[in-house]
Design an enzyme around this catalytic site. Structure first.
Site, PDB file in Angstrom:
ATOM      1  N   TYR A 245       0.749  -1.210  -0.039  1.00 14.94           N
ATOM      2  CA  TYR A 245       0.005  -0.160   0.215  1.00 14.94           C
ATOM      3  C   TYR A 245       1.005   1.165  -0.156  1.00 14.94           C
ATOM      4  O   TYR A 245       1.882   1.253   0.626  1.00 14.94           O
ATOM      5  CB  TYR A 245      -0.731   0.017   1.103  1.00 14.94           C
ATOM      6  CG  TYR A 245      -2.120  -1.029   1.406  1.00 14.94           C
ATOM      7  CD1 TYR A 245      -3.446  -0.487   0.835  1.00 14.94           C
ATOM      8  CD2 TYR A 245      -1.630  -2.263   1.629  1.00 14.94           C
ATOM      9  CE1 TYR A 245      -4.501  -1.532   1.271  1.00 14.94           C
ATOM     10  CE2 TYR A 245      -3.085  -3.078   1.746  1.00 14.94           C
ATOM     11  CZ  TYR A 245      -4.180  -2.592   1.302  1.00 14.94           C
ATOM     12  OH  TYR A 245      -5.153  -3.720   1.462  1.00 14.94           O
TER      13      TYR A 245
ATOM     14  N   TYR B  48      -2.329 -10.561  -0.578  1.00 14.35           N
ATOM     15  CA  TYR B  48      -0.877 -10.290  -0.139  1.00 14.35           C
ATOM     16  C   TYR B  48      -0.927 -10.781   1.424  1.00 14.35           C
ATOM     17  O   TYR B  48      -1.850 -11.091   1.800  1.00 14.35           O
ATOM     18  CB  TYR B  48      -0.757  -8.682   0.045  1.00 14.35           C
ATOM     19  CG  TYR B  48      -1.733  -7.934   0.941  1.00 14.35           C
ATOM     20  CD1 TYR B  48      -1.389  -7.596   2.320  1.00 14.35           C
ATOM     21  CD2 TYR B  48      -2.924  -7.523   0.382  1.00 14.35           C
ATOM     22  CE1 TYR B  48      -2.328  -7.063   3.054  1.00 14.35           C
ATOM     23  CE2 TYR B  48      -4.007  -6.838   1.286  1.00 14.35           C
ATOM     24  CZ  TYR B  48      -3.528  -6.590   2.524  1.00 14.35           C
ATOM     25  OH  TYR B  48      -4.365  -5.904   3.414  1.00 14.35           O
TER      26      TYR B  48
ATOM     27  N   ARG C 243      -4.120 -12.657   3.041  1.00 14.74           N
ATOM     28  CA  ARG C 243      -5.529 -11.980   2.740  1.00 14.74           C
ATOM     29  C   ARG C 243      -5.644 -12.176   1.259  1.00 14.74           C
ATOM     30  O   ARG C 243      -4.939 -11.925   0.437  1.00 14.74           O
ATOM     31  CB  ARG C 243      -5.409 -10.584   3.327  1.00 14.74           C
ATOM     32  CG  ARG C 243      -5.133 -10.491   4.692  1.00 14.74           C
ATOM     33  CD  ARG C 243      -6.112  -9.225   5.254  1.00 14.74           C
ATOM     34  NE  ARG C 243      -7.232  -9.546   5.128  1.00 14.74           N
ATOM     35  CZ  ARG C 243      -8.493  -8.717   4.805  1.00 14.74           C
ATOM     36  NH1 ARG C 243      -8.386  -7.331   4.632  1.00 14.74           N
ATOM     37  NH2 ARG C 243      -9.635  -9.144   4.615  1.00 14.74           N
TER      38      ARG C 243
ATOM     39  N   HIS D 188      -8.494  -7.685  -2.334  1.00 13.02           N
ATOM     40  CA  HIS D 188      -9.720  -6.779  -2.122  1.00 13.02           C
ATOM     41  C   HIS D 188      -9.362  -5.274  -2.473  1.00 13.02           C
ATOM     42  O   HIS D 188      -8.338  -4.669  -2.433  1.00 13.02           O
ATOM     43  CB  HIS D 188     -10.156  -7.076  -0.856  1.00 13.02           C
ATOM     44  CG  HIS D 188      -9.206  -6.766   0.357  1.00 13.02           C
ATOM     45  ND1 HIS D 188      -7.971  -7.706   0.879  1.00 13.02           N
ATOM     46  CD2 HIS D 188      -8.539  -5.643   1.126  1.00 13.02           C
ATOM     47  CE1 HIS D 188      -7.183  -6.978   1.510  1.00 13.02           C
ATOM     48  NE2 HIS D 188      -7.626  -5.676   1.817  1.00 13.02           N
TER      49      HIS D 188
ATOM     50  N   HIS E 102     -10.401  -1.719  -0.760  1.00 10.09           N
ATOM     51  CA  HIS E 102     -11.258  -0.992   0.367  1.00 10.09           C
ATOM     52  C   HIS E 102     -12.116   0.046  -0.032  1.00 10.09           C
ATOM     53  O   HIS E 102     -11.858   0.946  -0.908  1.00 10.09           O
ATOM     54  CB  HIS E 102     -10.221  -0.503   1.404  1.00 10.09           C
ATOM     55  CG  HIS E 102      -9.286  -1.481   2.022  1.00 10.09           C
ATOM     56  ND1 HIS E 102      -9.601  -1.856   3.208  1.00 10.09           N
ATOM     57  CD2 HIS E 102      -8.204  -1.979   1.625  1.00 10.09           C
ATOM     58  CE1 HIS E 102      -8.606  -2.856   3.664  1.00 10.09           C
ATOM     59  NE2 HIS E 102      -7.854  -2.943   2.612  1.00 10.09           N
TER      60      HIS E 102
END
Length: 259
Positions: free
Chosen positions: A142, A176, A197, A200, A202
């Protein structure tokens, strides 16, 4: 204790409940003092490493949300996660075109057109709802968190149209691993648990008169859907990636609860 601190009865109420259930837990778990001390020392390392928000997001928040919302109408929330930051840029809208997420000119990854509709519990479209989007890049990182990408890369906000609809162009996120080299990773080893995870998006929705909806969108066929380390997947938050030749498309409808 400072004399200008006013007693907070809600804090007292919650703490009394915490002690009540903690005593029952300790009796059932039959902890000895060494185990308790080991836990305190590990928790100290967790805090010193700055991983308390990570640990809470991964192992606690999903159970809090399920306790609050499982039996309520409207779209189920999912984890805010530790990688949200304030101040994302506004993504400008050109009529007839999707808004374009903040990206580098040569952003690696598959192009994704994600569209949605925001409505209330009765199906009324919610125009001018603020939509915040953020997700990882093709390096599984991120922006602003141990990433080579510029600040606010793959982060932005925009607003729904008069029909409560939106369409945003970004890239397909990928699965990730949560950070696992510190005390959180140590805890995963105790459980013999992987750190992965599923991919996805957010999303956060804000509209006057409605409860802010913080949720995630997952994609059918992801190998980690059934064993997400954070247990953040909800069946209604899974959508399908359609191959449109040159880019992928996906869509989902979101229902907001009145405040």
């Amino acid at each position: 204790m400072s004399t200008n601190v006013k007693k907070n009865e809600r804090v007292e109420e919650v703490f009394d409940l915490f002690l009540k259930h903690m005593k029952a837990f300790l009796k059932e778990a039959n902890l000895n003092h060494e185990e308790y001390t080991n836990f305190v020392n590990w928790a100290d390392r967790l805090g010193r490493a700055g991983e308390l928000p990570l640990y809470a997001d991964v192992f606690l928040e999903t159970h809090v949300l399920q306790a609050m919302y499982t039996n309520m109408p409207g779209t189920q929330p999912s984890l805010l996660g530790p990688f949200f930051i304030e101040g994302s840029p506004r993504l400008e809208h050109t009529p007839g075109q999707p808004v374009v997420n903040t990206m580098r000119p040569d952003e690696p990854g598959e192009t994704l057109h994600f569209s949605g509709r925001v409505q209330d519990l009765q199906g009324k479209p919610l125009a001018n709802t603020k939509v915040e989007i953020w997700h990882n890049d093709n390096s599984r990182k991120y922006s602003s968190f141990d990433s080579e990408a510029p600040p606010y890369n793959l982060r932005g906000h925009f607003y729904t149209d008069e029909n409560g609809a939106f369409d945003v162009k970004t890239i397909v996120p990928i699965p990730y691993s949560i950070p696992d080299e510190g005390p959180t990773g140590e805890f995963l080893e105790y459980l013999d648990q992987h750190p992965m995870r599923p991919a996805h998006l957010h999303l956060m929705f804000e509209a006057p008169g409605y409860e802010t909806l913080i949720t995630q969108v997952f994609f059918e066929g992801d190998p980690w859907l059934d064993n997400d380390v954070a247990e953040g997947v909800r069946e209604e938050l899974i959508t399908t990636l359609h191959d449109k030749g040159g880019h992928k498309e996906a869509a989902l409808t979101f229902e907001m609860r009145p405040a």
